[in-house]
Enzyme design. Sequence first.
Site, PDB file in Angstrom:
ATOM      1  N   HIS A 121      -0.797  -5.282  18.341  1.00 42.46           N
ATOM      2  CA  HIS A 121      -1.953  -6.172  18.402  1.00 42.46           C
ATOM      3  C   HIS A 121      -2.576  -6.106  19.786  1.00 42.46           C
ATOM      4  CE1 HIS A 121       1.091  -8.790  20.177  1.00 42.46           C
ATOM      5  NE2 HIS A 121       1.764  -8.644  19.074  1.00 42.46           N
ATOM      6  N   LYS A 148       0.836  -1.202   0.000  1.00 44.52           N
ATOM      7  CA  LYS A 148       0.000   0.000   0.000  1.00 44.52           C
ATOM      8  C   LYS A 148       0.870   1.252   0.000  1.00 44.52           C
ATOM      9  CE  LYS A 148      -3.972  -2.148   2.261  1.00 44.52           C
ATOM     10  NZ  LYS A 148      -4.752  -2.244   3.509  1.00 44.52           N
TER      11      LYS A 148
END
Length: 117
Positions: free
Chosen positions: A104, A62
């Site tokens: 996370h 990306k």
Amino acid sequence: MIVGVGIDAVEIERVKKIVAKGDNFARKVLTPKEFAQYQKLAGRRKVEYLGGRFSIKESFVKALGTGFGKEVGLQDVETLWDKVGHPVTSSPKFAGKIFPSITHDRHEIVTLIVLEK
């Protein structure tokens, strides 16, 4: 000069189901060095590692603006730990500096890549 920024997120439960099916997905996504680190892990840590590496590769393409395809494949992006456990991302598809971040919690893995030339 910053030339690209990419961000991605992966659900922990989705990766947990993939890990439970065996190593096929891990072998497809991870480079041989990443897979060697992955094999040393167990349980939740294994899920976080695989999800984090997949997500950081997504963030990279990306930031590069290419997506996965002919120009960049999953094996073209590698993130390993340095001596103190920080992620270090490299790719032959980008000649500048790569700054990765992986985080996370109980539900999600989020990654960020900044590309600098």
